[in-house]
Scaffold this active site. Sequence first.
Site, mmCIF file in Angstrom:
data_model
loop_
_atom_site.group_PDB
_atom_site.id
_atom_site.type_symbol
_atom_site.label_atom_id
_atom_site.label_comp_id
_atom_site.label_asym_id
_atom_site.label_seq_id
_atom_site.Cartn_x
_atom_site.Cartn_y
_atom_site.Cartn_z
ATOM 1 C CB CYS A 80 13.787 32.336 -2.760
ATOM 2 S SG CYS A 80 13.732 32.472 -0.940
ATOM 3 C CB CYS A 198 20.423 29.993 1.906
ATOM 4 S SG CYS A 198 19.731 31.662 1.873
#
EC number: 5.2.1.1
Length: 259
Positions: A80, A198
């Site tokens: 993440c 991302c």
Amino acid sequence: MTDHHIGMIVPSSNRTMETELPRMLRAREERYPGERFVFHAARARMQHVTPEQLRAMNAQAERAATELADVRPGVVATACLVAIMAQGPGYHCTAEDAITSALRAEGSDAPVVSSAGALLSGIAALGAKRVAIITPYLKPLTQAVVEYLEDAGVEVVDALSLEVPDNLAVARLDPADLRAHHRKLDLAGADALVLSACVQMPSLSAIQPVQDAVGIPVLSAATATTFRILSELGLKPEVPDAGHLLSGEVSDPDAAHAA
């Protein structure tokens, strides 16, 4: 046949990491049929991309690493990017060290890769000093990513925020739209384009077509993480049709076990 076991620490709402990485490595298996990649995921609770939930998710990383240690993975990736970058410049080193300590306490010697550190490594491996980025985040979180990169010596010449706060909604974004989104960026002077900063925003199917269109290397948090995983496993970082970083022509300067 050699099995390579890959441990992944992923947000509980992440759908893309367990889609794009296996897809890339299945494509690699077709090129190198003597290899097989097996994935083991541990989840850390996070539904919305807010500073509070990102901090709470980071606090679960050591527990997740302890669980993954039991399968004796060859490498562990924590995935993440913004959860780490939102904590301030250089935090990927802190996060990787904490996960490494948790693994070692359980008898695992697996190297640790973070998507945040992997993106920096991928940019460095390309020799890029100036990049443009696309993120799904709200603008303040995108700014945190920009500041993180710039603290590491990478100039961000332009950034586009898609402003999607719900993490499941991010996973539903159509990667085909990135073929239009990149045209909103000023790529003048950019050495590389980060098409998705991302691991939750799907981008794999757009990487090669956008690279062909813009004429500079195109990478994503997911392709950079794959690059580091392969390098740490001592394998040539090569995946077909996944951008120049994974062309097999680039080596990882940061991998401790690169071939």
